[in-house]
Design a protein around this motif. Structure first.
Motif, PDB file in Angstrom:
ATOM      1  N   ALA A 164       1.019  -1.284  -0.151  1.00  0.00           N
ATOM      2  CA  ALA A 164       0.018  -0.547   0.151  1.00  0.00           C
ATOM      3  C   ALA A 164       1.049   1.111   0.172  1.00  0.00           C
ATOM      4  O   ALA A 164       0.243   2.193  -0.517  1.00  0.00           O
ATOM      5  N   MET A 165       1.367   1.106   1.032  1.00  0.00           N
ATOM      6  CA  MET A 165       2.578   2.103   0.675  1.00  0.00           C
ATOM      7  C   MET A 165       3.774   2.806  -0.838  1.00  0.00           C
ATOM      8  O   MET A 165       3.912   3.283  -1.326  1.00  0.00           O
ATOM      9  N   LEU A 166       4.079   1.288  -0.732  1.00  0.00           N
ATOM     10  CA  LEU A 166       5.366   1.911  -2.695  1.00  0.00           C
ATOM     11  C   LEU A 166       4.025   1.513  -3.806  1.00  0.00           C
ATOM     12  O   LEU A 166       4.862   1.274  -4.664  1.00  0.00           O
ATOM     13  N   SER A 167       2.874   0.899  -3.810  1.00  0.00           N
ATOM     14  CA  SER A 167       2.445   0.698  -5.055  1.00  0.00           C
ATOM     15  C   SER A 167       2.616   1.875  -5.775  1.00  0.00           C
ATOM     16  O   SER A 167       1.855   2.671  -5.338  1.00  0.00           O
ATOM     17  N   PRO A 168       2.684   1.649  -7.273  1.00  0.00           N
ATOM     18  CA  PRO A 168       2.377   3.568  -8.145  1.00  0.00           C
ATOM     19  C   PRO A 168       0.845   2.982  -8.516  1.00  0.00           C
ATOM     20  O   PRO A 168       0.336   3.719  -8.789  1.00  0.00           O
ATOM     21  N   CYS A 169      -0.159   2.022  -8.174  1.00  0.00           N
ATOM     22  CA  CYS A 169      -1.596   2.138  -8.920  1.00  0.00           C
ATOM     23  C   CYS A 169      -2.194   2.300  -7.471  1.00  0.00           C
ATOM     24  O   CYS A 169      -1.398   1.825  -6.157  1.00  0.00           O
ATOM     25  N   SER A 170      -3.643   2.222  -7.418  1.00  0.00           N
ATOM     26  CA  SER A 170      -4.042   1.887  -6.671  1.00  0.00           C
ATOM     27  C   SER A 170      -3.857   0.689  -6.114  1.00  0.00           C
ATOM     28  O   SER A 170      -4.723  -0.161  -6.475  1.00  0.00           O
ATOM     29  N   VAL A 171      -4.310   1.002  -4.712  1.00  0.00           N
ATOM     30  CA  VAL A 171      -4.367  -0.458  -3.612  1.00  0.00           C
ATOM     31  C   VAL A 171      -6.070  -1.032  -3.615  1.00  0.00           C
ATOM     32  O   VAL A 171      -6.724   0.073  -2.334  1.00  0.00           O
ATOM     33  N   LEU A 172      -6.697  -1.821  -3.238  1.00  0.00           N
ATOM     34  CA  LEU A 172      -7.900  -1.895  -2.619  1.00  0.00           C
ATOM     35  C   LEU A 172      -7.573  -3.069  -0.863  1.00  0.00           C
ATOM     36  O   LEU A 172      -6.709  -4.193  -1.638  1.00  0.00           O
ATOM     37  N   ILE A 173      -8.065  -2.854   0.031  1.00  0.00           N
ATOM     38  CA  ILE A 173      -7.616  -3.596   1.243  1.00  0.00           C
ATOM     39  C   ILE A 173      -8.932  -4.533   1.351  1.00  0.00           C
ATOM     40  O   ILE A 173      -9.609  -3.593   2.049  1.00  0.00           O
ATOM     41  N   THR A 174      -9.121  -5.612   1.378  1.00  0.00           N
ATOM     42  CA  THR A 174     -10.053  -5.713   1.673  1.00  0.00           C
ATOM     43  C   THR A 174     -10.595  -6.751   2.676  1.00  0.00           C
ATOM     44  O   THR A 174      -9.313  -7.255   4.003  1.00  0.00           O
ATOM     45  N   PHE A 210      -3.711   6.778   4.848  1.00  0.00           N
ATOM     46  CA  PHE A 210      -3.469   5.117   5.385  1.00  0.00           C
ATOM     47  C   PHE A 210      -3.633   5.133   6.529  1.00  0.00           C
ATOM     48  O   PHE A 210      -4.158   3.624   7.375  1.00  0.00           O
ATOM     49  N   GLY A 211      -3.746   6.550   7.475  1.00  0.00           N
ATOM     50  CA  GLY A 211      -5.010   6.075   9.240  1.00  0.00           C
ATOM     51  C   GLY A 211      -5.869   5.102   8.781  1.00  0.00           C
ATOM     52  O   GLY A 211      -6.618   4.361   9.341  1.00  0.00           O
ATOM     53  N   VAL A 212      -7.650   5.559   7.086  1.00  0.00           N
ATOM     54  CA  VAL A 212      -8.139   4.807   7.538  1.00  0.00           C
ATOM     55  C   VAL A 212      -7.471   3.445   6.217  1.00  0.00           C
ATOM     56  O   VAL A 212      -8.784   2.762   7.379  1.00  0.00           O
ATOM     57  N   MET A 213      -7.414   3.341   6.304  1.00  0.00           N
ATOM     58  CA  MET A 213      -6.972   2.439   5.426  1.00  0.00           C
ATOM     59  C   MET A 213      -6.661   1.040   6.684  1.00  0.00           C
ATOM     60  O   MET A 213      -6.540  -0.427   6.915  1.00  0.00           O
ATOM     61  N   GLY A 214      -5.859   1.086   8.058  1.00  0.00           N
ATOM     62  CA  GLY A 214      -5.283   0.796   8.950  1.00  0.00           C
ATOM     63  C   GLY A 214      -6.683   0.616   9.426  1.00  0.00           C
ATOM     64  O   GLY A 214      -6.487  -0.618  10.236  1.00  0.00           O
ATOM     65  N   GLN A 215      -7.300   1.123  10.276  1.00  0.00           N
ATOM     66  CA  GLN A 215      -8.403   1.347  11.288  1.00  0.00           C
ATOM     67  C   GLN A 215      -9.563   1.050  10.751  1.00  0.00           C
ATOM     68  O   GLN A 215     -10.365   0.720  11.675  1.00  0.00           O
ATOM     69  N   ALA A 216     -10.179   0.521   9.656  1.00  0.00           N
ATOM     70  CA  ALA A 216     -11.370   0.957   9.250  1.00  0.00           C
ATOM     71  C   ALA A 216     -12.270  -0.588   9.156  1.00  0.00           C
ATOM     72  O   ALA A 216     -10.805  -1.886   8.945  1.00  0.00           O
ATOM     73  N   ARG A 217     -13.324  -0.966   9.166  1.00  0.00           N
ATOM     74  CA  ARG A 217     -12.862  -1.940   9.767  1.00  0.00           C
ATOM     75  C   ARG A 217     -13.921  -2.959   8.441  1.00  0.00           C
ATOM     76  O   ARG A 217     -14.359  -4.415   8.195  1.00  0.00           O
ATOM     77  N   ASN A 218     -14.212  -2.018   7.775  1.00  0.00           N
ATOM     78  CA  ASN A 218     -14.302  -2.561   6.233  1.00  0.00           C
ATOM     79  C   ASN A 218     -13.227  -2.030   5.323  1.00  0.00           C
ATOM     80  O   ASN A 218     -12.048  -2.127   5.403  1.00  0.00           O
ATOM     81  N   SER A 219     -13.715  -2.549   3.838  1.00  0.00           N
ATOM     82  CA  SER A 219     -12.635  -3.366   2.815  1.00  0.00           C
ATOM     83  C   SER A 219     -12.180  -1.122   2.634  1.00  0.00           C
ATOM     84  O   SER A 219     -13.463  -1.074   2.506  1.00  0.00           O
ATOM     85  N   VAL A 220     -11.129  -0.727   1.814  1.00  0.00           N
ATOM     86  CA  VAL A 220     -10.858   0.205   2.074  1.00  0.00           C
ATOM     87  C   VAL A 220     -10.114   0.774   0.817  1.00  0.00           C
ATOM     88  O   VAL A 220      -8.758   0.034   0.430  1.00  0.00           O
ATOM     89  N   LEU A 221     -10.602   1.519  -0.102  1.00  0.00           N
ATOM     90  CA  LEU A 221     -10.084   2.013  -1.999  1.00  0.00           C
ATOM     91  C   LEU A 221      -9.369   2.948  -1.392  1.00  0.00           C
ATOM     92  O   LEU A 221      -9.505   3.438  -1.376  1.00  0.00           O
ATOM     93  N   ASN A 222      -7.952   3.143  -1.364  1.00  0.00           N
ATOM     94  CA  ASN A 222      -6.647   4.056  -1.844  1.00  0.00           C
ATOM     95  C   ASN A 222      -6.932   3.851  -3.647  1.00  0.00           C
ATOM     96  O   ASN A 222      -5.956   4.058  -4.261  1.00  0.00           O
ATOM     97  N   VAL A 223      -6.993   5.107  -4.091  1.00  0.00           N
ATOM     98  CA  VAL A 223      -6.948   6.025  -5.291  1.00  0.00           C
ATOM     99  C   VAL A 223      -6.283   6.488  -5.216  1.00  0.00           C
ATOM    100  O   VAL A 223      -5.624   6.958  -5.128  1.00  0.00           O
ATOM    101  N   ARG A 224      -5.195   5.611  -6.142  1.00  0.00           N
ATOM    102  CA  ARG A 224      -4.137   7.040  -6.626  1.00  0.00           C
ATOM    103  C   ARG A 224      -4.332   7.005  -8.276  1.00  0.00           C
ATOM    104  O   ARG A 224      -4.828   6.314  -8.908  1.00  0.00           O
TER     105      ARG A 224
END
Lengths: 482, 334
Positions: free
Chosen positions: B196-206, B320-334
């Motif tokens: 999630a930190m280093l990816s050049p594209c969007s990352v979805l954490i499910t 990053f805070g939301v990706m780590g703490q949310a209770r559902n899946s989080v999409l970080n759009v790049r």
């Protein structure tokens, strides 16, 4: 700035951050005023040890590179002649580690695992609990002689076959997979301390005893030449004592979904029958290994354990039971180099007085809580070793801690033999992490276990093993005349 | 990994040119990389990929990364010895079953046999008996599903390396059991966190929570955030998920600005013909507020502000805070 960024890979610095941090720590230590009671050379060796430890734990560079840096450090920082450093790398312990690894590949290549599996289930029946106990017992006995990594590699397919023949759906056999696979790796781990050939750490400790305390002119110092049988007398009962508790703890922690594996055993039988009868090559390999074992027991005092190990490996190669290409690709030679350099650095810790200085300070820390001698000291050394071995390989843990704890024994007036055994045995208590013991790493590579499974069961194993070892140290080892 | 970017040879340049042409072709497709590690969360990611990747212009790549030998950890005996032994027993290596299960989730076996052609590719690799393996299933419509078994020093490096081989629009990973803070990640960042930190594209954490009121899309009014919002809204629209917009003001004085941000976003989407179900504003710590809201939604969408790692380390990052703490899946759009 843009030109620099286009030419320089900045991510490199992030990936290697622990290398630069360790170097900075080492450099800072070298510029510190020399503490009282420590020589300048001692401070240099101490700095090198701290750097090596950080690199062992964080692994920012290939680990054999640490060995190369230790060699270079001894020549450039300590001013030791390069030939002398090179000579210090090859000892009987290192030959033994090298020979044992070659033997390990040779034994795995003999494909005796199916027959061993069939022997286990014939003896134990089809109840899951007895099969698991049988796996731990047989894996343990084999691992105590031919090394835990060898047996883990051999028994892993046995375990997976039993699991997959029970159910293809991994979710239905989560508990069963855990008890079967942990029976292999913990059976091997508790056994790895049984004999010197059980693991590199044992050979390293034997080397340290000889290097630190043996004096040819002193008849009393002969007890520090610990041979194969002598080691077994101390450590084998500790291994056997732990075995029933391994199965008990595994079944209390994981509840296997199937209490009877009759279906899987029936299918395994078909697989074994398809192998046909034992071939002359099978018998030859068993005979050769038996001869190696006899050599370790009866001849190691005369020619050294390392000589027997490399003679055994040579015999397997001459008999054509294993190809050199298999040995060459199956052994990680960098590990041999790493252990050699770590032992060499350990000897420097003794020679420069660094080990003595750390030992005195360690005892100073322990004395206010009454743990500077006897059972308290043994427990403290065990806890320290268990902590370290869970963060790095057990061989590296003994290589790093050995010189310190043996000097602690001298300072505290304790037996170096007892403290040495406490350290070597405790280095097997790396049940909490995947990287702790070779058997855990190999079994985890099968993909059935989660890292959290190791934590879930590991803490119970640590408590059980520590208590049993301390009981042995308190009640049994004095009977051996320590 | 070297300190200098390596100079390439003529042969490498030719191969790179060929690869670049392939990449160019792939850029016209919507490519989803799903990292499978056998956990329920990773299969949840695959279900999501199936949902958003239904179109013929979408390719789904399932990736399992097997760590390369660790000689020291295995006591000097290479793990390849154990793996070869497993193969000789007729057992599948780790990862194969996971990928097969993933394929079964994507399409039925019968349909796969009748409508898809398969192409197998193998790359030899020192240190592992199986090397890298790829099976590409291609449908006559042009859509492809790829199963890739890759060997790498560690899982995160393997996933990031895979991006270099072919650009992806989104990488999907299962949520780790623990998400380290920036300080802890300095010591040990997990696979998902490192990617999630280093990816050049969007990352979805499910994560396993799937029930909810559609997409919760967060915005802070910046150009980057609005662009991310538009892309996420298109995704929600295509998958028929209701959209809720939210902007969080740090204090009451900024509430007006937050309200203006969501109404501008709503208007922008209306121009694209995308309807917004709800527009919310909250006051307080953005991560805590979004976390509170996220439990009612199937997916939370955040946008990376483009902060450098150093800035994130010092000042933290909402995404990053939301990706780590949310209770559902989080999409970080790049």
């Amino acid at each position: 700035m843009l030109i620099v960024r286009s030419q320089v890979n900045l991510y490199y610095f992030w990936e290697k951050r622990w290398f630069f941090i360790s170097m900075a720590v080492g450099a800072a230590m070298l510029y510190l005023p020399v503490p009282e009671g420590l020589s300048q050379e001692g401070l240099i060796v101490l700095a090198m040890s701290v750097v090596a430890t950080i690199l062992f734990v964080t692994e920012p560079i290939p680990l054999p590179t640490v060995a190369l840096l230790i060699v270079v450090g001894q020549i450039l920082l300590l001013g030791i002649e390069s030939t002398k450093v090179a000579k210090s790398l090859m000892t009987d312990s290192v030959l033994f580690i090298m020979g044992s690894l070659m033997l390990a590949v040779a034994v795995v290549k003999q494909k005796l695992d199916k027959r061993i599996a069939w022997l286990i289930v014939q003896a134990t029946g089809t109840q899951t609990v007895w099969i698991c106990f049988g796996i731990s017992l047989v894996s343990g006995i084999l691992a105590s002689f031919i090394g835990e990594h060898t047996v883990a590699a051999m028994m892993l397919p046995v375990g997976i076959t039993l699991i997959s023949l029970t159910s293809e759906d991994r979710n239905k056999v989560r508990g069963l997979a855990a008890v079967v696979l942990f029976s292999i790796c913990y059976g091997c781990s508790v056994a790895g301390i049984g004999t010197p050939s059980g693991g590199a750490r044992n050979a390293i400790m034997i080397g340290y005893w000889k290097e630190f305390f043996f004096d040819p002119g002193n008849p009393d110092a002969g007890r520090y030449l610990v041979d194969y049988v002598h080691w077994m007398a101390y450590a084998y009962p500790v291994f056997l004592l732990q075995l029933p508790f391994v199965t008990m703890i595994l079944f209390l922690t994981f509840k296997p979904e199937y209490r009877n594996l009759s279906r899987a055993v029936a299918r395994l039988r078909i697989q074994v029958l398809s192998e046909g009868p034992m071939t002359p090559a099978d018998w030859m390999s068993i005979l050769l290994f038996f001869l190696v074992l006899m050599g370790w027991i009866f001849a190691s005092e005369i020619v050294g354990m390392g000589t027997v190990a490399i003679l055994g490996a040579s015999a397997f190669l001459i008999a054509g039971l294993v190809r050199w290409e298999d040995v060459n690709s199956g052994v990680n030679w960098g590990v041999v180099l790493l252990y050699a350099a770590a032992i060499s650095l350990g000897v420097q810790m003794k020679d420069t007085g660094a080990a003595q200085w750390i030992a005195e300070n360690f005892i100073g820390l322990l004395s206010p809580i009454g743990a500077d001698q006897g059972l308290g000291l043994w427990a403290a050394v065990s806890v320290l070793t268990t902590g370290v071995t869970n963060t790095m390989s057990n061989g590296a843990a003994v290589a790093v801690l050995g010189p310190i704890v043996l000097k602690v024994a001298s300072v505290a007036g304790e037996s170096p033999i007892v403290i040495g055994f406490v350290t070597a045995i405790s280095s097997a208590f790396a049940y909490l992490t995947v990287v702790g013991t070779p058997a855990c790493t190999i079994v985890f590579a099968a993909g059935y276990l989660k890292t959290s499974d190791f934590l879930k069961v590991g803490w119970r194993m640590v408590i059980m093993s520590t208590l049993l070892m301390l009981v042995a140290a308190l009640l049994y080892w004095p009977l051996l005349g320590v | 990994m070297g300190i200098w970017h390596r100079r390439t040879t003529a042969a490498e340049r030719a191969a790179e040119k060929e690869l670049e042409e392939l990449r160019e072709w792939r850029r016209n497709r919507f490519r989803i990389l799903v990292c499978i590690d056998g956990t329920d969360a990773s299969y949840e990611g695959l279900r999501f990929a199936k949902e958003i990747g239904q179109g013929d212009e979408c390719d789904i790549i399932l990736l399992y990364v097997r760590p390369i030998d660790q000689g020291l950890r295995s006591g000097g005996l290479q793990i390849r010895v154990a793996r070869e032994n497993m193969l000789e027993w007729g057992l599948e290596l780790p990862g194969v079953q996971y990928l097969k299960k993933g394929l079964a989730l994507l399409t039925e076996e019968k349909a796969m046999a009748e409508q898809w052609s398969a192409k197998h590719t193998h790359t030899n690799l020192r240190g592992d008996p199986l090397g890298d393996n790829k099976v590409e299933y291609r449908h006559e419509s042009g859509k492809s599903i790829v199963l890739k078994l890759k060997t790498a020093p560690d899982a995160a490096s393997g996933i990031l390396d895979q991006y270099e081989l072919g650009p992806y629009n989104v990488m999907i990973l299962g949520a780790p059991s623990r998400w380290q803070g920036e300080l802890r990640s300095f010591w040990d960042a997990g696979v998902a966190q490192k990617v999630a930190m280093l990816s050049p594209c969007s990352v979805l954490i499910t994560r396993e929570q799937r029930d909810g009121k559609g997409f919760l899309i967060c915005t802070n009014g910046t150009e980057h955030s609005m662009d991310a919002l538009r892309r996420a809204a298109v995704l929600a629209h295509l998958t028929r998920n209701p959209i809720t917009l939210v902007s969080v003001a740090l204090d009451k004085a900024e509430r007006g600005m937050a309200e203006q941000q969501v109404s501008e976003a709503k208007a922008m989407l209306a121009e694209d013909g995308i309807k917004v179900a709800e527009a919310l504003t909250r006051v307080g710590d953005p991560v805590a507020e979004i976390k509170k809201l996220s439990k009612d939604y199937a997916l939370t969408v955040v946008s990376d502000s483009g902060k450098s790692r150093l800035k994130r380390f010092i000042r933290g990052s909402v995404a990053f805070g939301v990706m780590g703490q949310a209770r559902n899946s989080v999409l970080n759009v790049r």
